[in-house]
Design a protein around this motif. Structure first.
Motif, mmCIF file in Angstrom:
data_model
loop_
_atom_site.group_PDB
_atom_site.id
_atom_site.type_symbol
_atom_site.label_atom_id
_atom_site.label_comp_id
_atom_site.label_asym_id
_atom_site.label_seq_id
_atom_site.Cartn_x
_atom_site.Cartn_y
_atom_site.Cartn_z
ATOM 1 N N MET A 135 9.743 13.069 32.252
ATOM 2 C CA MET A 135 10.760 13.012 33.300
ATOM 3 C C MET A 135 10.244 12.221 34.503
ATOM 4 S SD MET A 135 13.536 14.308 32.374
ATOM 5 C CE MET A 135 14.620 14.828 33.685
ATOM 6 N N LEU A 136 8.944 12.353 34.794
ATOM 7 C CA LEU A 136 8.366 11.613 35.919
ATOM 8 C C LEU A 136 8.484 10.108 35.693
ATOM 9 C CD1 LEU A 136 5.063 13.300 37.078
ATOM 10 C CD2 LEU A 136 7.087 12.834 38.413
ATOM 11 N N HIS A 137 8.466 9.719 34.437
ATOM 12 C CA HIS A 137 8.563 8.301 34.101
ATOM 13 C C HIS A 137 9.863 7.701 34.611
ATOM 14 C CE1 HIS A 137 9.228 4.818 31.456
ATOM 15 N NE2 HIS A 137 7.932 4.707 31.497
ATOM 16 N N LEU B 197 8.543 8.809 43.578
ATOM 17 C CA LEU B 197 7.144 8.914 43.172
ATOM 18 C C LEU B 197 6.236 8.982 44.399
ATOM 19 C CD1 LEU B 197 6.062 8.993 40.338
ATOM 20 C CD2 LEU B 197 5.508 6.600 40.514
ATOM 21 N N CYS B 198 6.550 8.170 45.411
ATOM 22 C CA CYS B 198 5.779 8.194 46.656
ATOM 23 C C CYS B 198 5.841 9.576 47.292
ATOM 24 C CB CYS B 198 6.333 7.175 47.650
ATOM 25 S SG CYS B 198 5.967 5.492 47.218
ATOM 26 N N LEU C 56 15.999 18.099 40.193
ATOM 27 C CA LEU C 56 15.276 18.002 38.923
ATOM 28 C C LEU C 56 14.271 19.146 38.767
ATOM 29 C CD1 LEU C 56 14.440 14.210 38.766
ATOM 30 C CD2 LEU C 56 16.057 15.441 37.346
ATOM 31 N N GLU C 57 14.190 19.996 39.782
ATOM 32 C CA GLU C 57 13.253 21.120 39.796
ATOM 33 C C GLU C 57 11.809 20.667 39.662
ATOM 34 O OE1 GLU C 57 14.329 24.544 37.569
ATOM 35 O OE2 GLU C 57 16.407 24.456 38.217
ATOM 36 N N ASP D 111 -0.942 10.699 34.800
ATOM 37 C CA ASP D 111 -0.437 10.295 33.493
ATOM 38 C C ASP D 111 0.810 9.433 33.632
ATOM 39 O OD1 ASP D 111 -1.283 10.730 30.883
ATOM 40 O OD2 ASP D 111 0.540 11.892 30.469
ATOM 41 N N ALA D 112 1.722 9.902 34.475
ATOM 42 C CA ALA D 112 2.979 9.179 34.643
ATOM 43 C C ALA D 112 2.742 7.818 35.291
ATOM 44 C CB ALA D 112 3.942 10.010 35.488
ATOM 45 N N LEU D 113 1.809 7.766 36.262
ATOM 46 C CA LEU D 113 1.551 6.497 36.945
ATOM 47 C C LEU D 113 0.974 5.463 35.990
ATOM 48 C CD1 LEU D 113 0.209 7.468 40.438
ATOM 49 C CD2 LEU D 113 2.178 6.072 39.925
#
Lengths: 432, 456
Positions: free
Chosen positions: A315-317, A324-325, A380-381, A410-412
């Motif tokens: 989901m972070l992707h 993200l910031c 998005l909780e 991981d997402a970054l």
């Protein structure tokens, strides 16, 4: 019969169709009986209880405990099927299946018992004083046609939920009848809670026979592989013999494949239950087609990746760079304040500091735009409010971050076109 | 990337190739998800897996894919939105109505298929209905959109829906659609694990491909794509929502082609068009994206702007302006000062003969902490004391003044903190922003920043 069998030759398409029909049935219906693995003693014990209830009119009660997907219902179902093969049992035994998810209170449960015993007409519009009176009337009514009463099997799925009913009236009455009344009844509770006995009231507990049957999956890895092979193998009743032979030998060959064993070991170490194994096999079986008639180890690998995917990182992707910031700012602040909740104003302040100091390619956005991004994260909780009430303003509501540093890293890594400054900002140790 | 799979999967599962192609064509960039779902559904008579959980971001095509597949292949299904069905009875009756083809209307006196209050009746009725409808072994699909709302209902509903197949002994597949990951659904003693499917976000190229589908017919798709690309350079950092971007693209397109219509630029002259649209889009980010200006207003503004001078009338300051009476303004300023200043500095700010200010002492470690941490509660006496010291002239403490405080509370500019005692020792908090109080103070010529501890 044998003449017909020998001539039966199906095309590959028909074979695949048949295989899918068989295996899908096995994989998606949980209670379809398959071979029992390593639970022989428990099975014998249960069979004994039921037989004694049916044949000798002995009342009894037992609770079957085991984790989700360990085969509690499956074992009980297979035993019932076996018992029903005896001819005197078939028309004599009555079953009542109750489920804690459906019968959420005793009134509904009683109605359901009446329905399953097919006594709606007998009860009619009669008014009863108490629960116990109704239940004993029901059991009495079963007697009417013969002089000896028929044994009744009560199977309570999700037993722990029945313990949450008011006063546990249903449980008390069932156990009470099994202890005192003449009607032979056997009460089986199925639950995944180990401490289910502690949930029972004292008077209920004292009437329960304290017979607990634990179904823990104690499969060793070798047995696990056997189970895997058994689930996928085609039975002897499969119409096309040649295809069966080919398929089964192919399944056996998976056993020697390193990738397959590796995947199975990963799933096994995660979750030993047969349920998890079935979920692994679902996708490869569904993907079978004429061009792709056999399961390959790469299919299993793909399915394993599906099952073990980190959903939060996924989901972070998909969040925007601004969001993200904000997450990174919040992560830094949370480490600064030792995990205390932070509010939007602090996060915004931190974000502005980053923009002023380092962000060359990242634009500074207006507060309202940033607040919109923050609220999207809330929806998005990924963050949650730390206070209960709604009293304070949006900007000053204390919030907790629900994503951990590993997932952010991981997402970054995978984030498409992530600005370098943002990556560096994430990596830096935070100093106030 | 997934295009290789289409040819392989498209003709199977007993559906005609045209149907499958139709699904793929209406839903671009979702090949692998569609083929996975089709594989999971299998043939209508196959046993389907009892539950599928689909998650992904807003506008990633979750509901669209499911609805299109079910409708194109004409599978028996019921689609309900859990926001609409906020009680269990509504939920059950919606599903039963859809499966049983009952539409509440004046003809049938708005009656449902059957009255159904609890899960037990629902399962029983559903079983009857499946027999009645002669679905036989065909899979019935029950789609629950916005499934995160199921968590707010009774605790038994979600686990029961996830094992509906086992409970009803029918070939039912329950599909949950949500934006929230499955981990957040887990409660209590757990449930039957669904098959989890992730709909990943669209990449930038995929978004461009999808948006290019609603290109106006007078212009070439490549022209429209280059316009959307410009739009993305402003909005993509902030917003990944496809619906939002599409909406913005459609709304701002007339402005983009304006120079072409006027004859000042041609379709090829991209730099000129960019210079023209860029400030406009920047303004859109601050107004239309935040919905401070409605789409209709924005369109009107664009039309008027063709002649020149038309401007969005104070739209940016709209959120920080409200008409208040004279004393209310001072009361609000006093409330703000009381909320954001520590009590110990009151003497220094508001009494006439304060001692010497030790500036060093004031500028301590955490300088702007009060602006960060939010307003602190203050008693009524302090508010009145500050009010009298900042207001010019003599003001009698009449009932009017006190009623203005309570009207500020009812306007949500000031809020009660502890509601235990209304008259004695009532505590308040100021809930307006610094910008707002600044604009209020400007109208009465009061320099509020000079009195704020954080900015000294």
């Amino acid at each position: 019969m044998s003449r017909r069998k020998s001539t039966l030759k199906l095309t590959t398409g028909e074979c695949i169709d048949e295989v899918q029909r068989l295996l899908r049935e096995k994989l998606s219906h949980d209670s379809v009986t398959t071979q029992v693995f390593g639970l022989e003693t428990q099975r014998r014990h249960l069979l004994d209880i039921i037989k004694r209830c049916v044949n000798m009119g002995e009342s009894n009660s037992a609770i079957i405990i085991g984790p989700r997907g360990s085969g509690k219902s499956m074992i009980l179902k297979s035993i019932l099927e076996e018992v029903k093969l005896e001819d005197n049992v078939q028309d004599n035994l009555l079953e009542v299946h109750l489920n804690g998810l459906l019968q959420t209170d005793d009134k509904v449960a009683l109605k359901e018992i009446t329905r399953q015993l097919q006594l709606e007409n007998t009860v009619g519009d009669k008014v009863f004083g108490s629960f116990a009176e109704t239940l004993s009337f029901l059991l009495e009514a079963l007697k009417s046609d013969k002089k000896t009463s028929r044994p009744v099997l009560f199977i309570l799925d999700e037993f722990d939920l029945f313990a949450h009913h008011k006063n546990q009236t249903l449980l008390y009455n069932l156990f009470d009848i099994s202890q005192s009344a003449q009607t032979p009844i056997a009460v089986f509770g199925l639950t995944c809670r180990l401490d289910v006995i502690e949930l029972l009231e004292k008077r209920v507990k004292s009437r329960f026979s304290h017979r607990q049957i634990h179904i823990f999956s104690s499969l060793s890895f070798d047995e696990y592989i056997d189970a895997f092979l058994d689930i996928l193998s085609l039975p002897k009743t499969f119409p096309d013999k040649n295809f069966t032979k080919e398929w089964n030998s192919h399944i056996q060959s998976l056993n020697d494949d390193n990738i397959t064993i590796d995947v199975l070991r990963r799933i096994y170490q995660n979750n030993k239950s047969i349920g998890a194994l079935k979920r692994l096999l679902l996708l490869p079986v569904c993907r079978l087609s004429e061009d792709h008639p056999f399961i390959r180890s790469t299919d299993l690998l793909e399915s394993c990746q599906y099952l073990t995917m980190d959903s939060k990182a996924a989901m972070l992707h998909g969040v925007s760079v601004l969001e993200l910031c904000l997450i990174i700012a919040m992560k830094h602040l949370t480490t600064l304040y030792d995990g205390d909740p932070v509010n939007f104003q602090m996060v915004y302040n931190e974000y502005q500091k980053f923009i002023q100091r380092r962000g060359h390619s990242v634009q500074c956005y207006e507060k309202a735009v940033v607040l919109k991004a923050f609220e999207h994260l809330l929806a998005l909780e990924m963050i949650k409010p730390a206070d209960g009430g709604q009293r304070s303003q949006k900007e000053y509501r204390p919030m907790m971050l629900l994503v951990d540093a590993m997932q952010i890293d991981d997402a970054l890594q995978k984030y498409p076109n992530c600005p370098t400054e943002v990556k560096q900002w994430n990596m830096t140790e935070f100093h106030a | 990337m997934a295009s290789g799979k289409i040819g392989k999967d498209s003709s199977c599962y007993g559906y005609s190739k045209e149907r499958i192609d139709e699904i793929h064509n209406t839903l671009p960039c979702r090949e692998s998800q569609i083929s996975t779902l089709l594989a999971l559904f299998g043939k209508p008579s196959h046993a389907a897996y009892s539950s599928i959980f689909i998650y992904g971001h807003t506008a990633s095509g979750k509901s669209a894919v499911i609805t299109t597949i079910l409708q194109t292949l004409q599978l028996p299904h019921a689609i309900v939105n859990c926001v609409e069905c906020y009680t269990q009875r509504l939920l059950y009756e919606h599903i039963l109505n859809q499966v049983g083809d009952v539409i509440p209307s004046p003809d049938n006196n708005y009656s449902c298929y059957a009255r159904c209050d609890n899960m037990n009746d629902f399962v029983r009725l559903l079983k009857n209905l499946i027999e009645e409808k002669e679905l036989g072994s065909r899979t019935l699909f029950i789609v629950l959109d916005k499934a995160e709302r199921l968590r707010d209902m009774d605790a038994n509903i979600l686990p029961a829906l996830l094992r509906l197949q086992e409970l009803s002994n029918c070939n039912i597949c329950v599909i949950l659609i949500s934006e929230i990951v499955l981990e957040k659904f887990r409660t209590g003693t757990g449930f039957h694990e669904p098959f989890v499917l992730h709909f990943p976000d669209y990449s930038k190229d995929e978004m461009l491909e999808i948006i290019s589908h609603d290109c106006p017919s007078d212009y070439s798709p490549s022209f429209y794509i280059s316009y959307v690309n410009l739009l993305m350079s402003i909005f993509y950092m902030v917003c990944r929502d496809l619906n939002e971007l599409r909406h913005l693209a459609q709304l701002n397109f007339p402005k983009y082609i304006e120079p072409i219509l006027k004859g000042e630029a041609t379709v090829e002259n991209a730099p000129k068009l960019w210079r023209n649209i860029q400030p406009h889009l920047q303004k859109a980010l601050q107004t239309i994206y935040l919905r401070e200006v409605s789409s209709a207003q924005w369109e009107k503004y664009q039309l008027e702007n063709v002649e020149g001078a038309g401007s969005l009338p104070n739209l940016l300051s709209l959120r920080s302006s409200v008409e208040l009476p004279y004393y209310s303004k001072y009361l609000l300023i006093a409330a703000y000062l009381a909320s954001y200043n520590p009590t110990r500095t009151d003497k220094r700010f508001f009494s006439k003969h304060h001692g010497k200010i030790n500036k060093h002492k004031l500028k301590k470690t955490e300088k702007i902490s009060f602006q960060l941490l939010g307003p602190k509660p203050f008693p009524l006496e302090r508010l009145m004391a500050i009010f009298y010291s900042i207001v010019e002239g003599k003001v009698a403490p009449t009932a009017n003044i006190f009623s203005q405080i309570s009207s500020l509370v009812s306007l949500h500019l000031v809020s009660h903190v502890s509601s235990d005692d209304q008259l004695d020792s009532a505590k308040y908090k100021c809930t307006v922003s610094l910008d707002f109080i600044r604009s209020i103070a400007r109208t009465v010529n009061f320099d509020v920043v000079r009195y704020l501890y954080d900015f000294v």
